[in-house]
Enzyme design. Structure first.
Site, PDB file in Angstrom:
ATOM      1  N   GLY A  94       0.818  -1.210   0.000  1.00  0.00           N
ATOM      2  CA  GLY A  94       0.000   0.000   0.000  1.00  0.00           C
ATOM      3  C   GLY A  94       0.847   1.253   0.000  1.00  0.00           C
ATOM      4  N   ASP A 130       4.358  -4.311  -7.424  1.00  0.00           N
ATOM      5  CA  ASP A 130       3.724  -3.125  -6.852  1.00  0.00           C
ATOM      6  C   ASP A 130       4.322  -1.839  -7.408  1.00  0.00           C
ATOM      7  OD1 ASP A 130       5.866  -4.289  -5.045  1.00  0.00           O
ATOM      8  OD2 ASP A 130       5.741  -2.271  -4.218  1.00  0.00           O
ATOM      9  N   LYS A 140       4.407  12.480  -2.238  1.00  0.00           N
ATOM     10  CA  LYS A 140       5.268  11.403  -1.760  1.00  0.00           C
ATOM     11  C   LYS A 140       6.158  11.955  -0.644  1.00  0.00           C
ATOM     12  CE  LYS A 140       8.660   7.927  -3.138  1.00  0.00           C
ATOM     13  NZ  LYS A 140       9.410   7.311  -4.262  1.00  0.00           N
ATOM     14  N   ASP A 147       8.052   5.868   8.788  1.00  0.00           N
ATOM     15  CA  ASP A 147       7.547   7.180   9.190  1.00  0.00           C
ATOM     16  C   ASP A 147       6.799   7.890   8.073  1.00  0.00           C
ATOM     17  OD1 ASP A 147       9.581   8.086   7.475  1.00  0.00           O
ATOM     18  OD2 ASP A 147      10.983   8.398   9.132  1.00  0.00           O
ATOM     19  N   GLY A 148       6.750   7.286   6.882  1.00  0.00           N
ATOM     20  CA  GLY A 148       6.015   7.890   5.779  1.00  0.00           C
ATOM     21  C   GLY A 148       6.688   9.089   5.156  1.00  0.00           C
ATOM     22  N   GLY A 200       2.672   3.583   1.460  1.00  0.00           N
ATOM     23  CA  GLY A 200       3.293   3.765   2.759  1.00  0.00           C
ATOM     24  C   GLY A 200       3.810   5.159   3.008  1.00  0.00           C
ATOM     25  N   ARG A 201       4.089   5.905   1.942  1.00  0.00           N
ATOM     26  CA  ARG A 201       4.505   7.308   2.107  1.00  0.00           C
ATOM     27  C   ARG A 201       3.977   8.180   0.978  1.00  0.00           C
ATOM     28  NH1 ARG A 201      11.028   7.290   0.828  1.00  0.00           N
ATOM     29  NH2 ARG A 201      10.999   5.787  -0.866  1.00  0.00           N
ATOM     30  N   ARG A 211       3.821  14.143  -7.259  1.00  0.00           N
ATOM     31  CA  ARG A 211       3.863  13.300  -8.450  1.00  0.00           C
ATOM     32  C   ARG A 211       2.549  13.416  -9.229  1.00  0.00           C
ATOM     33  NH1 ARG A 211       6.453   7.560  -6.682  1.00  0.00           N
ATOM     34  NH2 ARG A 211       4.404   7.167  -5.766  1.00  0.00           N
TER      35      ARG A 211
END
Length: 504
Positions: A104, A267, A128, A140-141, A106-107, A191
């Site tokens: 998924g 992914d 991002k 920590d994203g 994550g950041r 992005r």
């Protein structure tokens, strides 16, 4: 769906205020299980590092406005724009060939989608590095400055090369630190892509046995991005076939320009055939088909010469996920069957263009194989060779010394050059016209790792001028730009020690 790698930019009125940017979110219309709604996490005292003028113009924004407090806050995640429905998407995937389960965003946080200029389509905006999500897996994203600069520069460099890619609108920074191997400052890249749905998005629902959700996602992607397939006899078969074709072509384009992605996990594979998720990428320098650009890739799964095969493997993984919708193994295999032929056809087309050949002859593969064999033997710089080959002259051999001098074994090069000369003469090739065509195909400037490293090190000392300058050079990769010739030279010796990994 607009091709954001090649769509021309026509003059259009620019928006003076961000509030005029009309944001919606088609992905948010999917059921709640597909994502988690959440707000970005603010960064302390963010500031603009750089903005891509052409990316800004694509959605009608004025690049000159990006240094304002409102723009910096919006594209760092400190302020949410009206109409935005921020979310992080769930997906799964195969990483280095092994099933990794749920992954998924994550950041990454999707803000929504906006109209492109002249209403040619819609583009999603995604932050991002804007903080932790439920899919951060103990992370920590955040994104750090070095990786953000690399993604920003390479996204726009690939766009300028004409290769399908996500884009980068801007990059912002902060003096706030996060811990990696050492403490590093944070940054956020905005992005852009028509969609960030991946192969792994479909794998998630297949491996969780949720066929209704799998169908919902497939129908959404087909209706939104492949409407021409809606009335196909078997829309899911047609969908897989088209994604397979696009992926095969993308792999050929990567190979032809010497680009190495580094982490071709399912992914990280775009359902639209875009280059996605720039991490430990690299452009081939001293030619070695077995070169591994990712220091974390201990087995060489994603080496340069493996990329076409891995692209095929990933399409099979997508086919496995779509099997319940397509209906049978035989139909699924049928949708995948053209990958190798499409890849070979596209690469052959690109190689002919790179060598300035206008016709196709049965023995051309021997010319190509001999060329790559010599390049490998003498570790010839990939980009320099093809660029200087464009200056090859049929009769003035002295002019050919620049490309000849790239080789240690000059006698072997001379033998190959005679083959090449004879091949050109069979189609009455003219030096001047061929040079123009080859220089429009073979870039002079690519994002070499050492160029990115120089820009990063200056940025770490609060000097962002090199990021700005390098982007402007890479925006015109086929132009001579004699004032910037040093950016096209062989890399310095210290560049041999550079390593990029999954943390890059």
């Amino acid at each position: 769906m607009p091709d954001i790698a090649t769509s021309p930019l026509e003059p259009a009125p620019l928006l003076n205020e961000l509030s005029a940017l009309s944001i919606s979110n088609s992905f948010a219309a999917l059921p709640p299980a597909f994502y988690t709604n959440l707000m970005p996490t603010s960064l302390t005292a963010p500031y603009l590092i750089d903005v891509s003028t052409s990316a800004a113009q694509l959605i009608g924004l004025d690049a000159a406005a990006f240094s304002s407090e409102d723009y910096v806050a919006a594209f760092t995640g400190n302020r949410v724009l009206p109409g935005s429905q921020p979310l992080a998407a769930v997906y799964s995937g195969h990483q280095f060939g092994q099933w990794a389960g749920q992954l998924g965003d994550g950041r990454a946080i999707l803000l929504g989608d906006v109209a492109t200029i002249n209403s040619t389509g819609r583009i999603e905006l995604q932050l991002k590095g804007a903080g932790a999500t439920p899919y951060s897996r103990m992370g920590d994203g955040r994104a750090v400055l070095r990786s953000s600069i690399r993604e920003y520069l390479c996204s726009e460099a690939m766009f300028a090369l004409g290769i399908p890619t996500s884009r980068a609108l801007c990059v912002t920074g902060s003096n706030q630190y996060v811990m990696r191997e050492t403490p590093e400052t944070t940054a956020v890249v905005t992005r852009m892509a028509p969609s960030f749905v991946r192969f792994g998005s479909f794998e998630h629902w297949f491996y969780n046995g949720q066929q209704d959700a799998l169908k919902t996602l497939a129908d959404y992607v087909i209706t939104t991005f492949y409407p021409e397939l809606e009335d196909a006899e078997n829309r899911y078969h047609a969908f897989l076939a088209e994604v397979t074709r696009r992926t095969a072509h993308l792999m050929a384009q990567w190979q032809a320009v010497g680009f190495m992605h580094g982490v071709m996990n399912t992914d990280n594979m775009s359902i639209l055939g875009l280059t996605l998720d720039y991490g430990p990428f690299g452009f081939m320098e001293a030619y070695d088909p077995r070169h591994i650009c990712n220091h974390s890739d201990n087995q060489g799964r994603y080496a340069y010469n493996m990329q076409p095969q891995i692209g095929h493997w990933n399409c099979y993984a997508l086919g496995q996920a779509l099997l319940p919708l397509i209906g049978s193994v035989e139909e699924t295999q049928d949708a995948l069957k053209d990958y190798q032929a499409e890849y070979a056809k596209k690469l052959d087309e690109l190689l002919h263009a790179k060598l300035g050949l206008q016709t196709y002859q049965t023995d051309d593969d021997k010319l190509f194989d001999a060329m790559f064999g010599l390049m490998q033997k003498d570790h010839v710089d990939f980009t320099l060779f093809f660029r200087q080959l464009g200056d090859f002259q049929l009769n003035d051999t002295a002019t050919n010394n620049a490309v000849r001098d790239l080789f240690i074994d000059r006698a072997s090069f001379d033998a190959w050059a005679n083959m090449y000369r004879a091949r050109l003469q069979t189609e009455n090739s003219q030096d001047t016209q061929r040079r123009l065509a080859m220089h429009a195909t073979n870039p002079k400037y690519v994002l070499r790792n050492y160029l990115a490293q120089v820009a990063i090190e200056k940025a770490q000392n609060k000097d962002y001028s090199e990021v700005h300058k390098l982007l402007r050079i890479l925006e015109k990769p086929f132009d001579e730009q004699p004032e910037h010739a040093q950016y096209a030279a062989l890399p310095p010796d210290w560049a041999n020690g550079l390593e990029v990994s999954c943390s890059s």
